[in-house]
Structure formats: structure tokens, C-alpha cells
Design a protein around this motif. Sequence first.
Motif, PDB file in Angstrom:
ATOM      1  N   ASP A 130     -39.405 -87.554 -49.542  1.00 42.72           N
ATOM      2  CA  ASP A 130     -40.599 -86.803 -48.426  1.00 42.72           C
ATOM      3  C   ASP A 130     -40.964 -88.114 -46.887  1.00 42.72           C
ATOM      4  O   ASP A 130     -40.401 -87.447 -46.124  1.00 42.72           O
ATOM      5  N   ALA A 131     -40.375 -89.040 -46.995  1.00 38.00           N
ATOM      6  CA  ALA A 131     -40.571 -89.788 -45.719  1.00 38.00           C
ATOM      7  C   ALA A 131     -39.631 -89.460 -45.331  1.00 38.00           C
ATOM      8  O   ALA A 131     -39.361 -89.609 -43.754  1.00 38.00           O
ATOM      9  N   LEU A 132     -38.130 -88.971 -45.328  1.00 36.41           N
ATOM     10  CA  LEU A 132     -36.975 -89.252 -44.877  1.00 36.41           C
ATOM     11  C   LEU A 132     -37.208 -87.586 -44.019  1.00 36.41           C
ATOM     12  O   LEU A 132     -37.161 -87.199 -42.842  1.00 36.41           O
ATOM     13  N   ARG A 133     -37.769 -85.933 -45.317  1.00 34.22           N
ATOM     14  CA  ARG A 133     -38.061 -85.886 -44.242  1.00 34.22           C
ATOM     15  C   ARG A 133     -39.203 -85.439 -42.896  1.00 34.22           C
ATOM     16  O   ARG A 133     -38.871 -84.873 -41.526  1.00 34.22           O
ATOM     17  N   LEU A 134     -40.458 -85.762 -43.395  1.00 33.66           N
ATOM     18  CA  LEU A 134     -41.306 -86.568 -42.078  1.00 33.66           C
ATOM     19  C   LEU A 134     -40.709 -87.737 -41.017  1.00 33.66           C
ATOM     20  O   LEU A 134     -41.512 -87.001 -40.064  1.00 33.66           O
ATOM     21  N   SER A 135     -39.364 -88.255 -40.814  1.00 39.05           N
ATOM     22  CA  SER A 135     -38.843 -89.540 -40.124  1.00 39.05           C
ATOM     23  C   SER A 135     -38.038 -88.562 -39.592  1.00 39.05           C
ATOM     24  O   SER A 135     -37.279 -89.192 -38.334  1.00 39.05           O
TER      25      SER A 135
ATOM     26  N   ARG B 207     -29.190 -96.624 -39.982  1.00 39.25           N
ATOM     27  CA  ARG B 207     -30.313 -95.554 -40.051  1.00 39.25           C
ATOM     28  C   ARG B 207     -31.016 -96.217 -41.615  1.00 39.25           C
ATOM     29  O   ARG B 207     -30.227 -95.376 -42.142  1.00 39.25           O
ATOM     30  N   ILE B 208     -32.229 -97.173 -40.952  1.00 41.53           N
ATOM     31  CA  ILE B 208     -32.212 -97.481 -42.438  1.00 41.53           C
ATOM     32  C   ILE B 208     -33.958 -96.984 -42.638  1.00 41.53           C
ATOM     33  O   ILE B 208     -34.875 -96.867 -42.298  1.00 41.53           O
ATOM     34  N   LEU B 209     -33.997 -97.313 -44.546  1.00 39.77           N
ATOM     35  CA  LEU B 209     -35.636 -96.616 -44.895  1.00 39.77           C
ATOM     36  C   LEU B 209     -35.807 -97.624 -45.665  1.00 39.77           C
ATOM     37  O   LEU B 209     -35.227 -97.292 -46.940  1.00 39.77           O
TER      38      LEU B 209
END
Lengths: 373, 373
Positions: free
Chosen positions: A362-367, B311-313
Motif C-alpha cells: 500500500d505504501a509503495l502504491r501511495l509513494s 529506492r528504499i522503503l
Amino acid sequence: MSAHKDLVERFYSVIPAGGIGSRLWPLSRADAPKFLHDLSGSGQSLLRDTWDRLVPLAGEQRIMVVTGRAHRAAVERQLPALADANVVLESEPRESTAAIGLAAAILNRREPGTIIGSFAADHVIGHPEQFRDVVREAMITADAGYITTIGIMPTEPSIGFGYIHAGKPLGVAGAPGAMFVDSFVEKPDLKTAERYVKTGTYLWNAGMFIARADVMLEQIGRSKPELLAGLMELAEAWDTPRRGVVVDHIWPELEKIAIDYTVAEPSAEEGKLAVVPGTFSWDDVGDFASIAKLHSGGRKSELAILGKNARILSDSSSGVVVSNSNRVISLIGVEDIVVVDTPDALLVTTSAHAQRVKAVVDALRLSGSGDVL
Amino acid sequence: MSAHKDLVERFYSVIPAGGIGSRLWPLSRADAPKFLHDLSGSGQSLLRDTWDRLVPLAGEQRIMVVTGRAHRAAVERQLPALADANVVLESEPRESTAAIGLAAAILNRREPGTIIGSFAADHVIGHPEQFRDVVREAMITADAGYITTIGIMPTEPSIGFGYIHAGKPLGVAGAPGAMFVDSFVEKPDLKTAERYVKTGTYLWNAGMFIARADVMLEQIGRSKPELLAGLMELAEAWDTPRRGVVVDHIWPELEKIAIDYTVAEPSAEEGKLAVVPGTFSWDDVGDFASIAKLHSGGRKSELAILGKNARILSDSSSGVVVSNSNRVISLIGVEDIVVVDTPDALLVTTSAHAQRVKAVVDALRLSGSGDVL
């Protein structure tokens, strides 16, 4: 036995192959959903495993797959024997009531009296002969008018699955194991799960449904009349030249709702839901912790390795590594680790945090990193 | 001050740029050794950092780089101002006595009386002005005939470095900090390191040597007469058309031995080795634990990120991630982790196991995976 044979001849398997499996990112993707991966170690995809498990029931001609348009080619590569008439393509995902309901409506129109069995495309099941025996028992209760689910006898107090609370015996001839379903319960905490397992009347909810297609449709109609009307309109046009127009018109308007809420829970409340217990091994492979467990036989000290071309060098490490690139992966002194290596994305976590993968997606989608989803 | 100015005019920096840095695999490789990477966060390579730090001492024309033939192009790209005459190419690695000794022999032949200072290409140093002050002080003791090393005042009881045990003051005018070196000691255990730091007379061995070229050569000759003879023959031919032939003939036969054993330890025993203490910050960036520490300022809860296109999360993770590919890297709940991501190899370990990376490199070589080394 002849009655039994008759039932099998009226039986049709339905495989909804829709979910991406976000908790298995970055292995599972929009363009490579969970059901297309070999997660069982069988050497073939979960979808193909599912197909092979169902073929002995009623044959290759009686398995229908409901999947997204985008996955058509991949599904047909996996299942070369899948008949064209048995491919139901969704123009966009509309959840399980629409997917299974449409299959039921099409099949009921083609062959009134059909008994359908709906089985996820992306679960892992051992002891397939036992599985089929249980399905055959479920056909008998389905023919008696009950929507029937299969509950898995728990082998441990899992907090990762929902449970089915079984009630009194159903008393249908030829289906000695079948019971009424008292209720469904959500994923419990450990203490509750331990209590469930001790009682012997709580089974894992594997999301399998066996029912007469007309009974299934009636139940959908009682819960969601408009949704049923849409499904019937689709089914009427399905085998005609109008299919495309009607699909474009109706499908995007169908309510998105899981079959749990339209069929399973209401029919349990109305005393119309049966459960047949299964003792075959089953796992929904919900996250990487489950994959690690599945492949290490539960031995925590081991490192499970998935990936045909994996080049792994492990020194004192345990957990699971999924290699979907051809890179060398070296692990040193990391325990209970989860490493998932793909050409454009890498995940490093631990079994304990495996459920949090969905939040990362979800965070990747938003970012703005949707390119790797 | 005029004497001092005279010294600087006779000074030449030598940068041996040879080591691959196996403990930093898979970032460091045979074709991309440690000194070519930005490990300091400066935005440029360690080699270029080293060059920039040395230029203010005696200028761009007085820095010599000793490196492998394979690295010539990369070195020249990093150091466009490096003069051709100041590039010394090794046809194969022959360890530090040969590398520094050859530089000393060539420079001593070109300019008798040259004072050389040898500084690794792949260390990280803060406070460069302080560093240069210490080097200038070392030039004075070097001119007085002492081989001089620079010892770093420890800021903590490190078990990752060797130590120099300093003795009595040297008493050379203009070099008030200089002391005799009593002995060198190998990497200690934590208890010993704590004792060392308390005494105030133990300094980190940073492997820097400042000496008159002729004094350095004499010392090599006392330890290894044949090695010196080879170096002198090479130097004699170096600036002539015979260089190629003589290098091919002599270089592969030179003994491979570290300068610690031919120069540092013997001269300490003979009372000819001086040390000037430095209070500038220094790190040999020996492994990924050291990189993690360097970039997090020692705060254990932080995640250090290296890599221009990273590209780090990260979710609740700490340690260091080095991104040398352009893949998305997601870390969930992993603490004190080391993740090094390159196009063909991935390393996952923890700071505590960072020293074991070298063993993995050895194992990869033996197992036929030399393609990723």
C-alpha cells in the motif's frame, strides 16, 4: 454408488483465479499473481496443482476458470486442456460473489441441476485423494439442498486462519461426516485458537463451497437481489453474440462483495450451511511465514529455498529465500529471515513481520512506486 | 618555517590503490575495488577523497598512484589531473612492500632527498586540515631520518583495528607530538582494547608511513635484500624504453610481503620508527558494520542508506543498506541488518557478522561462482 456416480456427472469445478496475493509481494504482482507461482515446491504453478487435483473428479471438460482478462494467456499456458467455453474473463475484479455467482449462473443455464464446487486457485493441498473423497461427500449434502463448505481439521492453533464452528450432525445419508455450521469466526488470538483446537468442533475455513448452482444463486439473491439480477442477465447473454456488450454494460456495475457475506454467513444463520471435515493437509499460503513453514516442515533452523535457478550461499541462516532472479544470494548469520529477490524489487523481513508486507505494498502504491507492484 | 617549506617541496604523496576490499563484497569486486566507491557519503570515490585531501600538501603534480593495470582507466577517470609520470602500474598484485618500495625507488632516482608519504586509497578521514598538519609534523621527523607513522587517537575501544604502542618522546625540534614506537599489536579483544584506550599510549594503526625515500629503501634492503635489488633494477629502467621488458621480467618474481613486516615492525624494534598522533577522525571502512556506524553517527536505531539511486522503503528497520542497482528495496522489522544489493549479487547479514563476508567470498571462489567476485 450409482447415485454417487450420477452426482459426479453433474459436478463442475470452478476455480476463481483472481487475487494477486499482496502479502507475497514482490513475488506476486499484478502481472504475476500468486496462483501463477510454484509455492508448493511441486515444480508447477499453484493453479496447475489445483487443476491436477480437480481433474480426477469430473474430468478436464468440467473445470471452469474465472480470471482477469490480463491473465488469460498465462492461465491458458498453464492449463492447455482448459476448454474455451470454460474460461470466464473478468474485465475488472469484482470480488468473489460476482466471480463464483457468474460461473454458477452460466453453468445452471447450460445444465440445470449442476452441482458446482468452488476452489481457490492458490492454496496448497496435500493428500489429493482424501481431498476428493471429502468433495464427493460434500456433493451428496449439496444435492440434498445444502450449501456445503469443507472445514480443515486444525493441526495446530493457527492464528492465521478463520474458523468454522461446527454444530449438530446433518444426518444426510451417504455423508456421515457432514455437520451444520453454527457460525464463522474471524482469525482468533492464540489463546482462543488453543481453546478452539481442544474442543474439536472448530475447523479451518478454507473457503471451499460445494452447492447446487440454483441453490447458490437463490442464496445470493436473498442477500443481494440486484447483484443476482445482474448475474442472471450476464448468464443469459453469455453464450450469445451479445456477451461483449452485456459484459461491458453490467459487469462494472456489480457490487464488490465477498461470498462470505452473501452466501456463507447468511446461510449459516438460516441453518442451510453444511460442513464436511477434511483431514488432508491444507494451507492458503497467505504470507512468507507460511511458505517458510511449508518448506521447512516446521523446523525453525532450516533455510527454505524457492526458485528454479536459485544460487544461494547460506552460512548459519534460517527462514526462507525466494529467488526469482538469477543473482547470487549470500546470507550470513541471519535467523528466521525472509528474503524475496526479484529482478526489480527486493524484500527483506522476518517471519514474524510477514503479515506487514501488505502495508508495504500500500505504501509503495501511495509513494509512486506502482511500477513494481 | 622556511625549513618546513623546503620539506613540503621535497614531499611526494604515494597512494597504493591495490586492495579489492573483500569484506565489502558484493559492492567491492575485482573490477570495482573498494577505492572506486563512495563509502564516505561525499558523493565521490574514496580514491578521489584521498586525492583531494593530499593535493593541498604538495600539489597535484606530486601525487603518485600505484595501481593494477586493470584499474588504470578507472583511476584516470577519477583523477583527471594525475600526471602520466605519476601512474605506476602493477602487472599483478605483489603486496605493499613492492608497491610502496617501487614508488620510493622511482622517486628517489628522479629526485634524491624526496620524502614520501604513503596513504591508503580507501580510508575515510575527517578534518583534512588537521590531517595535513599531522603529515607536516611527520615530514620533520622523517627528514631527521626516522620512518614515521601516524597513529590515530582512539575514540573507543575498537577491536577492529591494530594498535601502535607509543613510547618516549622523540625530541625532534618542530615535531613536539612525535614519539618512538615501542611495538605494534594486533587487533585485541574488547577487554584489552579497553585497557589500551585508558592508558592513552595506544594509537590506532592507520598504515600511513612518511619517510625519506632512501631511508625507506634501506629498511626494505635490511629486511629483504633481494626484494630491494629487484625494486632498484625496476627503478633504473623505469624512465627508459626498457621499462616494459624489465617489469615483465622482475615484477612477477618480487616477494609478496606487507610493508608491516619489512619496514614497520623491524624499524620499531631497531628504535628507528616514530609515530605522530592524529586526532582527526579516521576509519579504514573495513566491513559493512563500519559503514553502518560511519553513516548513522553510531546511532543504532538508524538505517544508513548508500547509493545514488536508492529506492528504499523501510519499516522499523535499522542497520545499513547499500543499493547499487535501481531496484526497490523494502525492509520490514529487521534490526541491525546489512543489505547490499548489486545487479548480480545480493548480501544479507548483520553488523555482528560483517567480518565473515570474506569467508563467503572465499567460498564463492571455491564453489565456481567466481563470476560475481
